[in-house]
Scaffold this motif. Structure first.
Motif, PDB file in Angstrom:
ATOM      1  N   ASP B  83       0.813  -1.297  -0.016  1.00 38.36           N
ATOM      2  CA  ASP B  83       0.150  -0.019   0.064  1.00 38.36           C
ATOM      3  C   ASP B  83       0.922   1.227  -0.002  1.00 38.36           C
ATOM      4  O   ASP B  83       0.441   2.468  -0.574  1.00 38.36           O
ATOM      5  N   ILE B  84       1.780   1.305   0.677  1.00 43.40           N
ATOM      6  CA  ILE B  84       2.890   2.442   0.865  1.00 43.40           C
ATOM      7  C   ILE B  84       4.216   1.918   0.612  1.00 43.40           C
ATOM      8  O   ILE B  84       4.621   1.036   1.132  1.00 43.40           O
ATOM      9  N   THR B  85       4.996   3.059   0.002  1.00 38.52           N
ATOM     10  CA  THR B  85       6.339   2.609   0.055  1.00 38.52           C
ATOM     11  C   THR B  85       6.869   4.181   0.026  1.00 38.52           C
ATOM     12  O   THR B  85       6.436   5.085   0.155  1.00 38.52           O
ATOM     13  N   PHE B  86       8.512   4.052   0.020  1.00 44.33           N
ATOM     14  CA  PHE B  86       9.062   5.353   0.755  1.00 44.33           C
ATOM     15  C   PHE B  86      10.240   5.567  -0.130  1.00 44.33           C
ATOM     16  O   PHE B  86      11.410   5.462  -0.201  1.00 44.33           O
ATOM     17  N   PRO B  87      10.014   5.875  -1.526  1.00 43.96           N
ATOM     18  CA  PRO B  87      10.705   6.208  -2.644  1.00 43.96           C
ATOM     19  C   PRO B  87      11.697   7.614  -2.200  1.00 43.96           C
ATOM     20  O   PRO B  87      11.213   8.414  -1.744  1.00 43.96           O
ATOM     21  N   ASN B  99       3.285   6.398 -13.873  1.00 44.54           N
ATOM     22  CA  ASN B  99       1.821   6.172 -13.337  1.00 44.54           C
ATOM     23  C   ASN B  99       1.560   5.314 -12.320  1.00 44.54           C
ATOM     24  O   ASN B  99       0.728   4.159 -12.373  1.00 44.54           O
ATOM     25  N   MET B 100       2.609   4.949 -11.333  1.00 44.50           N
ATOM     26  CA  MET B 100       2.336   3.892 -10.405  1.00 44.50           C
ATOM     27  C   MET B 100       1.962   4.599  -9.055  1.00 44.50           C
ATOM     28  O   MET B 100       1.643   3.448  -8.133  1.00 44.50           O
ATOM     29  N   LEU B 101       1.639   5.932  -9.168  1.00 44.73           N
ATOM     30  CA  LEU B 101       1.445   6.528  -7.886  1.00 44.73           C
ATOM     31  C   LEU B 101      -0.336   7.113  -7.687  1.00 44.73           C
ATOM     32  O   LEU B 101      -0.725   7.272  -8.554  1.00 44.73           O
ATOM     33  N   GLU B 102      -0.610   6.831  -6.558  1.00 43.91           N
ATOM     34  CA  GLU B 102      -2.081   7.541  -6.288  1.00 43.91           C
ATOM     35  C   GLU B 102      -1.930   8.901  -5.830  1.00 43.91           C
ATOM     36  O   GLU B 102      -1.106   9.297  -5.298  1.00 43.91           O
ATOM     37  N   LYS B 103      -2.930   9.756  -6.404  1.00 45.29           N
ATOM     38  CA  LYS B 103      -2.861  11.284  -6.131  1.00 45.29           C
ATOM     39  C   LYS B 103      -3.135  11.244  -4.594  1.00 45.29           C
ATOM     40  O   LYS B 103      -4.280  10.744  -4.259  1.00 45.29           O
ATOM     41  N   VAL B 268       4.611   7.389  -0.228  1.00 44.43           N
ATOM     42  CA  VAL B 268       3.728   7.545  -1.574  1.00 44.43           C
ATOM     43  C   VAL B 268       2.664   6.192  -1.286  1.00 44.43           C
ATOM     44  O   VAL B 268       2.956   5.391  -0.670  1.00 44.43           O
ATOM     45  N   ILE B 269       1.611   6.565  -1.840  1.00 46.55           N
ATOM     46  CA  ILE B 269       0.499   5.408  -1.772  1.00 46.55           C
ATOM     47  C   ILE B 269       0.372   5.002  -3.437  1.00 46.55           C
ATOM     48  O   ILE B 269       0.571   5.535  -4.182  1.00 46.55           O
ATOM     49  N   LEU B 270       0.537   3.590  -3.429  1.00 46.80           N
ATOM     50  CA  LEU B 270       0.755   2.971  -4.736  1.00 46.80           C
ATOM     51  C   LEU B 270      -0.816   2.887  -5.070  1.00 46.80           C
ATOM     52  O   LEU B 270      -1.762   2.841  -4.692  1.00 46.80           O
ATOM     53  N   LYS B 271      -0.646   3.091  -6.736  1.00 46.44           N
ATOM     54  CA  LYS B 271      -1.933   3.001  -7.277  1.00 46.44           C
ATOM     55  C   LYS B 271      -2.901   1.998  -7.304  1.00 46.44           C
ATOM     56  O   LYS B 271      -4.137   1.987  -7.106  1.00 46.44           O
TER      57      LYS B 271
END
Lengths: 293, 351
Positions: B83-87, B99-103, B268-271
């Motif tokens: 659900d979440i990652t830390f790039p 286009n891998m991230l959720e707004k 970030v929240i993944l799409k």
């Protein structure tokens, strides 16, 4: 009817190999011929760039280094495993000795690598003794070079060589050694001219079981090696996880897989020669003979 | 015949079960009350995770990665339900492009206001923070074992010292080490100028490398803690996680005066995240001042991102926020990364 049943029995095994070995291999082959994606992955576009990049002198140098380390480590492993296998085969308490060979397998291999750092490291056990004997000395740096990599690889793969050597030597008829001595051979000659040719299949198996995994070694050069110990396994991992060049990683993997497969075939093909002089000690042949109902 | 038939049936049944297992295995683990976090090794203290689990009555699955590239490759390969990652910044822009991230819906994050506006200004990898919430701004530095090394300059030139040969280690991380050399030479850590990259390569290869034990991003902190090396370039949190607390006084950690590449990691929240609500709760939870202070104290970090947390911090800091002023954020250099790859390959392959 019987024939068809045999096929059905092997079906699960065939499917297993198809799904978990052949299919991934095909993906690797396909990836190696595609264009690399800017951020990892591949673009669906045919390209030979990966194979051209492999001709890079630094990659060729790592390949040569990997081959050299693998050959040296394999030879050393067999030289150590041979007397081990022989003594186990001739001993009266085979079970205990075999058990002792297998016991290290129960420990995770990373733990066994770290154990070597605890023994031979700059602050390890041996260096503590050196500094205790000679106070003020800096100690000796054993690890973080190619020879340390060879040492730990030999240690790691020794059981893989001892077990097949043991199983062939165990089937060897030791009275043949006495016969050779009676016919005038020295003790050394009886080993080299009677024992070794008869356990050839064991030697070949032991060699393959050690050479093939050592050729793809990754963790040992990473943890035990130093600046000079970058091997093909490390390049493949780095191309995949660090430099984002998946096609190059695939191309190198392919080449490694292909060359080791060719090696196995070459070894398997040249075996029948001289076979008539050898008393059959091949375990697989014995097994198929016994298993045919 | 009869026996044969029975075995056949058993075989087929067994195989069907195996196939069913493979097909359903992928989705069996998703539960509504579980948050899947994919984070760096040593980056969120267990105590913070436990508090979050307790407060909201949920379960957190915390998996780790060692580099942005590894994280990206695993997510790209698609075999995950995180659900979440830390790039880091450069990867936020890459993942955004891919286009891998959720707004991010800012209305769900009332603690966003705690973030230092100066830090938000640095976020040119994601202007306006549409897709990312800053987690931590920091930099790799140099750890010195002061029981073995007493006189040294707080500069990258420490790696030129022949008297410390084979007792020093640097990360097996191309952008970090190249960035250190580039900064030491007075260039940008994001340069794409071939001559500057070549100069940095030669400095590392001919001057630094002969004195290094090895390049290592996996076990450098363990080697430092065990006394195998006395000088280690790397991350403070890794070093202090491995060194026993009773010996922290023997370690000096500094950011060299020339600066180096700094990083700004974001949440970030993944799409394709299945638990977006939990993800929002978690991000907001992290930026509560007392929780952020607990996180910083645990790792000895300065509170670089969260403003109110600065007053709540109690613990020791390994470096000060002002030590980062000479540093420069790493950015995505796009296709010019090949130049770095080529230089790094020369360094890594060695003789």
């Amino acid at each position: 009817m019987k024939q068809r049943a045999g096929f059905l029995y092997t079906l699960p095994q065939i499917l297993w190999l198809l799904v978990f070995f052949l299919a991934p291999l095909c993906i690797i082959i396909a990836y190696s011929f595609l264009k690399k994606g800017l951020y990892g992955g591949v673009e669906p576009q045919f390209s030979l760039e990966a194979y051209q990049a492999m001709a890079n002198p630094s990659i060729l140098m790592v390949a040569w280094r990997t081959l050299r380390i693998s050959v040296i480590a394999t030879i050393l492993t067999i030289l150590i495993a041979l007397p081990c296998g022989y003594s186990i085969a001739r001993s009266s308490n085979q079970a205990i000795r075999l058990f002792l060979v297998i016991v290290p397998f129960w420990t995770n291999f990373l733990v066994r690598i770290y154990a070597w750092i605890a023994i031979l490291g700059n602050e390890g056990f041996i260096n503590d003794i050196i500094r205790w004997v000679a106070p003020g000395s800096a100690g000796i740096q054993f690890l973080y070079n190619q020879w340390a990599v060879v040492l730990v690889l030999v240690y790691m793969y020794l059981p893989y060589a001892i077990l097949p050597l043991f199983s062939t030597i165990d089937k060897f008829d030791f009275t043949l050694l006495d016969a050779a001595r009676d016919l005038g051979a020295t003790r050394f000659q009886s080993y080299t001219r009677v024992l070794l040719p008869n356990i050839r299949s064991g030697l070949v198996t032991a060699g393959l079981f050690t050479f093939v995994p050592i050729f793809g070694a990754y963790a040992v050069p990473l943890l035990i090696g130093g600046k000079d110990s970058y091997m093909l396994g490390n390049i493949i991992a780095d191309q995949l996880t660090k430099t984002r060049n998946w096609p190059l990683a695939s191309a190198i993997s392919m080449t490694v897989t292909l060359s080791t497969t060719i090696l196995v075939f070459l070894v398997a093909l040249r075996k029948p020669k001289e076979q008539k002089w050898v008393f059959d000690a091949d375990p697989s042949a014995a097994m198929s003979a016994a298993g045919g109902r | 015949m009869n026996r044969w038939l029975r075995r056949l049936v058993l075989n087929i049944a067994g195989f069907g079960m195996l196939a069913a297992l493979i097909l359903t295995g992928g989705c069996a683990r998703s539960t509504d009350k579980t948050l899947y976090i994919f984070n760096w090794t040593y980056y969120t203290p267990d105590s913070v995770i436990q508090k979050f689990e307790k407060e909201y009555g949920v379960k957190v699955v915390y998996d780790t990665f060692a580099s942005n590239e590894e994280m990206f490759a695993k997510l790209k390969a698609g075999g995950s339900s995180y659900d979440i990652t830390f790039p880091s910044g450069d990867y936020v822009s890459i993942m955004k492009k891919e286009n891998m991230l959720e707004k991010i819906d800012r209305s769900k994050l009332k603690n966003f206001a705690n973030i230092d506006p100066e830090v938000l200004k640095l976020c040119d990898f994601d202007p306006g923070n549409e897709y990312s919430v800053p987690y931590y701004l920091g930099a790799a530095g140099v750890a010195v074992n002061t029981t073995k090394v007493q006189n040294y300059e707080k500069s990258w030139s420490i790696f030129e010292r022949k008297d410390l040969a084979n007792r020093m280690i640097m990360l097996d991380d191309m952008r970090e080490v190249m960035g250190d050399a580039l900064k030491y030479l007075g260039y940008s850590v994001n340069t794409t100028d071939q001559a500057q990259i070549d100069q940095a390569r030669d400095l590392i290869n001919n001057v630094w490398k002969p004195n290094l034990l090895k390049f290592d991003a996996e076990a450098f902190a363990k080697s430092f803690a065990a006394g195998e090396v006395w000088v280690a370039q790397g991350y403070a949190e890794s070093i202090f996680a491995e060194v026993d607390k009773s010996r922290w006084g023997e370690v000096d950690f500094f950011i060299p005066k020339e600066g180096g590449p700094s990083y700004l990691d974001s949440m970030v929240i993944l799409k394709n995240a299945k638990h977006k609500d939990l993800a929002y709760l978690f991000i907001d939870f992290i930026h509560r001042p007392e929780i952020y202070a607990e996180f910083c104290d645990y790792f000895g970090f300065p509170s670089t991102v969260n403003v109110p947390a600065r007053a709540l911090k109690k613990g020791e800091m390994w470096y000060r926020p002002e030590d980062l002023t000479a540093c420069e954020l790493k950015k995505d250099v796009g296709a010019d990364l090949e130049k770095y790859n080529a230089a790094w390959q020369v360094i890594r392959v060695g003789k």
